[in-house]
Design a protein around this motif. Structure first.
Motif, PDB file in Angstrom:
ATOM      1  N   ILE A 145       0.839  -1.205   0.000  1.00 19.14           N
ATOM      2  CA  ILE A 145       0.000   0.000   0.000  1.00 19.14           C
ATOM      3  C   ILE A 145       0.870   1.249   0.000  1.00 19.14           C
ATOM      4  N   TYR A 146       1.883   1.247   0.855  1.00 19.30           N
ATOM      5  CA  TYR A 146       2.792   2.390   0.971  1.00 19.30           C
ATOM      6  C   TYR A 146       3.394   2.741  -0.389  1.00 19.30           C
ATOM      7  N   TYR A 147       3.843   1.729  -1.100  1.00 19.46           N
ATOM      8  CA  TYR A 147       4.414   1.960  -2.425  1.00 19.46           C
ATOM      9  C   TYR A 147       3.366   2.476  -3.414  1.00 19.46           C
ATOM     10  N   LEU A 148       2.196   1.854  -3.424  1.00 15.79           N
ATOM     11  CA  LEU A 148       1.163   2.232  -4.394  1.00 15.79           C
ATOM     12  C   LEU A 148       0.593   3.622  -4.122  1.00 15.79           C
ATOM     13  N   GLN A 149       0.752   4.119  -2.906  1.00 13.89           N
ATOM     14  CA  GLN A 149       0.348   5.497  -2.604  1.00 13.89           C
ATOM     15  C   GLN A 149       1.361   6.507  -3.129  1.00 13.89           C
ATOM     16  N   ARG A 150       2.555   6.035  -3.480  1.00 15.90           N
ATOM     17  CA  ARG A 150       3.652   6.935  -3.834  1.00 15.90           C
ATOM     18  C   ARG A 150       4.123   6.767  -5.272  1.00 15.90           C
ATOM     19  N   THR A 151       3.388   5.994  -6.063  1.00 15.56           N
ATOM     20  CA  THR A 151       3.683   5.938  -7.491  1.00 15.56           C
ATOM     21  C   THR A 151       3.243   7.254  -8.129  1.00 15.56           C
ATOM     22  N   SER A 152       3.648   7.478  -9.352  1.00 13.84           N
ATOM     23  CA  SER A 152       3.280   8.715 -10.039  1.00 13.84           C
ATOM     24  C   SER A 152       2.623   8.388 -11.378  1.00 13.84           C
ATOM     25  N   PRO A 153       1.298   8.639 -11.475  1.00 15.15           N
ATOM     26  CA  PRO A 153       0.381   9.073 -10.419  1.00 15.15           C
ATOM     27  C   PRO A 153       0.084   7.917  -9.451  1.00 15.15           C
ATOM     28  N   PRO A 154      -0.455   8.237  -8.274  1.00 17.74           N
ATOM     29  CA  PRO A 154      -0.683   7.181  -7.285  1.00 17.74           C
ATOM     30  C   PRO A 154      -1.754   6.184  -7.720  1.00 17.74           C
ATOM     31  N   VAL A 155      -1.592   4.936  -7.286  1.00 14.60           N
ATOM     32  CA  VAL A 155      -2.580   3.893  -7.540  1.00 14.60           C
ATOM     33  C   VAL A 155      -3.629   3.880  -6.434  1.00 14.60           C
ATOM     34  N   LEU A 156      -3.188   4.134  -5.203  1.00 15.20           N
ATOM     35  CA  LEU A 156      -4.086   4.114  -4.050  1.00 15.20           C
ATOM     36  C   LEU A 156      -3.996   5.429  -3.287  1.00 15.20           C
ATOM     37  N   PRO A 157      -5.086   5.877  -2.686  1.00 16.24           N
ATOM     38  CA  PRO A 157      -5.082   7.128  -1.919  1.00 16.24           C
ATOM     39  C   PRO A 157      -4.785   6.886  -0.437  1.00 16.24           C
ATOM     40  N   PHE A 158      -4.741   7.977   0.310  1.00 18.63           N
ATOM     41  CA  PHE A 158      -4.632   7.910   1.772  1.00 18.63           C
ATOM     42  C   PHE A 158      -6.049   7.996   2.337  1.00 18.63           C
ATOM     43  N   LEU A 159      -6.650   6.841   2.566  1.00 25.65           N
ATOM     44  CA  LEU A 159      -8.063   6.796   2.937  1.00 25.65           C
ATOM     45  C   LEU A 159      -8.350   7.493   4.265  1.00 25.65           C
TER      46      LEU A 159
END
Length: 236
Positions: A145-159
């Motif tokens: 999750i941590y990685y997918l929140q920090r891809t560009s653009p992100p895959v997952l948000p900070f819920l």
């Protein structure tokens, strides 16, 4: 069989992010009744469940009784399917964390596939064993999750940071923790514009590359907010 007429059963831990992987080592049950049990009651109930399971020897095997853990658990194996089940009681934080993982799964189908791949890789490399001070499946999923929140653009948000008029942010305490998060996957998905179009394979390669160069000495994995969490801030 021990009776708990007001209890509710939930699937907990990282199984929500990698359902159907055929391993099931994270499948569990949590008693989420309104009344908290003290540790002695938890262990007493688990022992009773273990005795009941032992009477069904054609169906279940009690493979471990780990009552000294932070969350006491009983580990069962279904003999026909070889499905492993960690049975815990009154683990409300685990129930909420599972709901969080399931929402992430609903936001992007690639997360489900990546969760399976990362857990399978860790199992093949024999590094997925929290009991022996290795990475737990839950830790691996949080790293993902941590990685997918920090891809560009992100895959997952900070819920935990999101809210909508229909779902305003309201503190939801479980013990000392606020477990609020936006549980509306469709609304959360709308915040991810433009969408990330990388393939599942590309994201998997990116995951390994990201953590190959991660600053493990000073930074902790935290999926609640974008700012890096320094270990020194937590005295870790």
């Amino acid at each position: 069989m021990p009776r708990a007429p007001d209890a509710l059963a939930f699937e907990i831990a990282s199984a929500a992010a990698a359902e159907g992987d055929g391993e099931g080592e994270d499948m569990g049950e949590a008693d989420s009744s309104d009344q908290d049990l003290d540790r002695a009651d938890l262990v007493r109930f688990l022992k009773a469940v273990g005795r009941a399971a032992s009477t069904q020897r054609s169906a279940f095997e009690v493979s471990a009784r780990i009552f000294s853990a932070r969350v006491p658990l009983l580990r069962l194996v279904h003999k026909i399917s070889q499905l492993k089940c960690d049975f815990v009681v009154s683990n409300r934080l685990g129930v909420e964390n599972t709901a969080l993982l399931r929402t992430y799964t609903q936001i992007d189908a690639r997360f489900h596939k990546l969760g399976f791949a990362v857990k399978h890789w860790a199992g093949m490399c024999e590094i997925n064993d929290a009991a022996n001070s290795m990475l737990s499946s839950y830790a691996l999923i949080n790293m993902l999750i941590y990685y997918l929140q920090r891809t560009s653009p992100p895959v997952l948000p900070f819920l935990q940071l999101l809210e909508t008029p229909a779902h305003p942010r309201v503190e939801k305490p479980v013990g000392p923790w606020d477990v609020y998060f936006l549980g509306d996957a469709d609304a959360a998905r709308q915040t991810l514009l433009p969408p990330n179009t990388a393939t599942t394979g590309e994201l998997l390669i990116g995951f390994f590359g990201y953590f190959a160069h991660f600053d493990y000495e000073t930074v902790a994995v935290c999926t609640r907010e974008p700012a890096p969490l320094a270990k020194a801030d937590k005295a870790w």
